[in-house]
Design an enzyme around this catalytic site. Structure first.
Site, short mmCIF file in Angstrom:
data_model
loop_
_atom_site.label_atom_id
_atom_site.label_comp_id
_atom_site.label_asym_id
_atom_site.label_seq_id
_atom_site.Cartn_x
_atom_site.Cartn_y
_atom_site.Cartn_z
N GLY A 14 0.45 -1.56 0.25
CA GLY A 14 -0.22 -0.32 -0.23
C GLY A 14 0.76 1.20 0.01
O GLY A 14 1.81 1.32 -0.92
N SER A 137 -2.10 10.72 8.06
CA SER A 137 -3.41 11.10 8.74
C SER A 137 -4.29 10.89 7.29
O SER A 137 -3.98 10.22 5.78
CB SER A 137 -4.08 11.65 8.92
OG SER A 137 -4.86 12.19 9.90
N TYR A 151 -12.12 5.54 12.96
CA TYR A 151 -11.13 5.82 12.21
C TYR A 151 -10.91 7.06 12.27
O TYR A 151 -10.06 7.69 12.26
CB TYR A 151 -11.75 5.46 10.52
CG TYR A 151 -10.29 5.85 9.95
CD1 TYR A 151 -9.64 5.51 9.84
CD2 TYR A 151 -10.74 7.04 8.48
CE1 TYR A 151 -8.51 5.35 9.21
CE2 TYR A 151 -10.14 6.88 7.93
CZ TYR A 151 -8.16 5.99 7.99
OH TYR A 151 -7.61 5.76 7.10
N LYS A 155 -7.50 8.98 13.79
CA LYS A 155 -6.69 10.07 12.94
C LYS A 155 -6.73 11.63 13.65
O LYS A 155 -5.58 11.80 13.37
CB LYS A 155 -7.17 10.12 11.96
CG LYS A 155 -7.12 8.44 10.69
CD LYS A 155 -6.26 8.85 10.72
CE LYS A 155 -5.10 7.29 9.76
NZ LYS A 155 -4.13 6.76 9.66
N1 LIG Z 1 -5.95 3.83 1.02
C1 LIG Z 1 -6.84 5.34 1.41
O1 LIG Z 1 -7.57 5.40 0.76
C2 LIG Z 1 -6.06 5.85 2.49
C3 LIG Z 1 -6.38 7.10 2.71
C4 LIG Z 1 -6.44 7.70 4.10
C5 LIG Z 1 -5.33 7.94 4.35
N2 LIG Z 1 -4.64 6.70 4.73
C6 LIG Z 1 -3.53 6.38 5.69
O2 LIG Z 1 -2.88 5.54 4.91
C7 LIG Z 1 -2.26 4.51 5.76
C8 LIG Z 1 -2.03 3.54 4.95
O3 LIG Z 1 -3.00 3.02 4.65
P1 LIG Z 1 -3.18 1.90 3.23
O4 LIG Z 1 -3.87 1.67 2.26
O5 LIG Z 1 -1.64 1.53 2.14
O6 LIG Z 1 -2.84 0.54 4.00
P2 LIG Z 1 -2.93 -1.00 3.68
O7 LIG Z 1 -2.79 -1.40 2.26
O8 LIG Z 1 -3.62 -1.85 4.08
O9 LIG Z 1 -1.02 -0.96 4.37
C9 LIG Z 1 -1.09 -0.94 5.37
C10 LIG Z 1 0.34 -1.84 6.13
O10 LIG Z 1 0.50 -1.61 7.66
C11 LIG Z 1 1.52 -2.94 7.88
N3 LIG Z 1 0.41 -2.96 8.92
C12 LIG Z 1 -0.73 -3.24 9.27
N4 LIG Z 1 -0.73 -3.10 11.44
C13 LIG Z 1 1.11 -3.09 11.46
C14 LIG Z 1 1.59 -3.48 13.10
N5 LIG Z 1 -0.01 -3.15 13.60
N6 LIG Z 1 2.16 -3.28 13.43
C15 LIG Z 1 3.46 -3.06 11.81
N7 LIG Z 1 2.71 -3.06 10.39
C16 LIG Z 1 1.85 -2.99 10.85
C17 LIG Z 1 1.01 -3.71 6.93
O11 LIG Z 1 1.98 -5.04 7.05
P3 LIG Z 1 1.04 -6.46 7.88
O12 LIG Z 1 -0.51 -6.49 7.50
O13 LIG Z 1 1.84 -7.82 7.11
O14 LIG Z 1 1.41 -6.20 9.19
C18 LIG Z 1 0.99 -3.34 5.67
O15 LIG Z 1 2.33 -3.14 5.15
C19 LIG Z 1 -2.81 3.95 6.98
O16 LIG Z 1 -2.57 5.01 8.01
C20 LIG Z 1 -3.87 5.24 6.12
O17 LIG Z 1 -5.49 5.04 7.50
C21 LIG Z 1 -4.83 5.92 3.25
#
Ligand SMILES: NC(=O)c1ccc[n+]([C@@H]2O[C@H](COP(=O)([O-])OP(=O)(O)OC[C@H]3O[C@@H](n4cnc5c(N)ncnc54)[C@H](OP(=O)(O)O)[C@@H]3O)[C@@H](O)[C@H]2O)c1
Length: 267
Positions: A14, A137, A151, A155
């Site tokens: 991600g 965030s 959520y 944040k």
């Molecule tokens: N995608 C969106 O639309 C979006 C929008 C706004 C903000 N964000 C923010 O951007 C960030 C990343 O989002 P994403 O969509 O890329 O998430 P994602 O695809 O679910 O990836 C999350 C990553 O964090 C790791 N992870 C989760 N919990 C963990 C823990 N407790 N310790 C260590 N590693 C952990 C996961 O690997 P493992 O599961 O193997 O640990 C994975 O590498 C988040 O903070 C999210 O709130 C995302």
């Protein structure tokens, strides 16, 4: 950025992975992190062609020991820490009336405590390098939104945490950045937590209007290079950040009117 040392929490997939790739391309040495070692190994192999200054440390950053060992690993490997990006985060779905209290605990633990712990252990090293402390965030952290209460709360908590550190460390020269990310493309099978606590796989966003991971990652690097406090991404995010402090009731009205569309988008 050349020669600097960065940790990106949650970077096996991600947005975190995208930020790590962007950092490596800029000459930064990167420590990846995640809980699943196979995924980390795969992410590292994909990045070796950008730079071989990439390592990983497998741990859960919500554990104090895990967070401390992650920081120690960076210091043992490179002797310094210039950038800590607190990216770990999980989202939730469901109205408060349907939510098990445990959902709030899990989301706060992941998104808030999972940023607090690496920060506590990393701060002394960031102070030495006058480095950057960055929190990922979401536009959902600007105001409370329907169906996303745990959520949004997690944040928003990051905002006050970042504000306190900025003042406490105003003389130490560290940079504290907060990135309000808009809806972004996701990797296959990304999971969220439903109101009853069970995992729910999010719909693929390829056909929807979503920012690319590469766009978000470039903006994060820009925030670091310019040592900005807040970077708000997406049109909706910028509009919300402008209107919310000025006309919060109008924003609330607009969200109520568009709640069906909003629900569809955040599936
Ligand atoms: N995608 C969106 O639309 C979006 C929008 C706004 C903000 N964000 C923010 O951007 C960030 C990343 O989002 P994403 O969509 O890329 O998430 P994602 O695809 O679910 O990836 C999350 C990553 O964090 C790791 N992870 C989760 N919990 C963990 C823990 N407790 N310790 C260590 N590693 C952990 C996961 O690997 P493992 O599961 O193997 O640990 C994975 O590498 C988040 O903070 C999210 O709130 C995302």
């Amino acid at each position: 950025m050349n020669g600097k040392v960065a940790i990106v929490t949650g970077s096996s997939r991600g947005i975190g992975k995208g930020i790590a790739q962007e950092l490596l391309a800029s000459g930064t040495k990167v420590i990846l992190n995640g809980r699943n070692e196979e995924r980390l190994q795969e992410a590292k192999s994909n990045m070796i062609n950008i730079s071989n200054e990439v390592h990983y440390f497998c741990c859960d950053v919500t554990s104090s020991l895990g967070a401390k060992e992650l920081i120690d690993f960076a210091i043992q490997t490179y002797g310094r820490l210039d950038i800590l990006i607190n990216n770990v985060g999980v989202s939730s779905r469901g109205n408060v009336v349907d939510c098990e209290p445990e959902v709030f605990e899990r989301v706060m633990n992941s998104n808030f405590m999972g940023s607090v712990k690496p920060t506590i252990y990393g701060l002394e090293y960031l102070k030495k390098t006058k480095g950057s402390l960055v929190f990922i965030s979401s536009v959902a952290g600007i105001r409370g939104l329907p169906g996303l209460a745990p959520y949004c709360a997690s944040k928003m908590a990051l905002r006050s945490f970042a504000e306190s550190i900025r003042i406490e460390e105003s003389k130490s020269g560290i940079h504290v950045g907060l990135i309000y990310v808009g809806i972004t493309e996701i990797e296959h099978n990304k999971e969220s937590i439903s109101a009853d606590g069970s995992p729910v796989v999010l719909d693929d966003r390829s056909g929807k209007k979503a920012q690319s991971i590469s766009y978000v990652s470039k903006k994060v690097l820009k925030n670091i290079k310019r040592r900005k406090f807040i970077t708000t991404l997406s049109f909706v995010g910028v509009l919300n950040a402008f209107l919310q402090p000025r006309v919060p009731l109008l924003v609330e009205r607009l969200i109520i009117l568009s709640s069906k569309k909003f629900e569809e988008k955040s599936k």
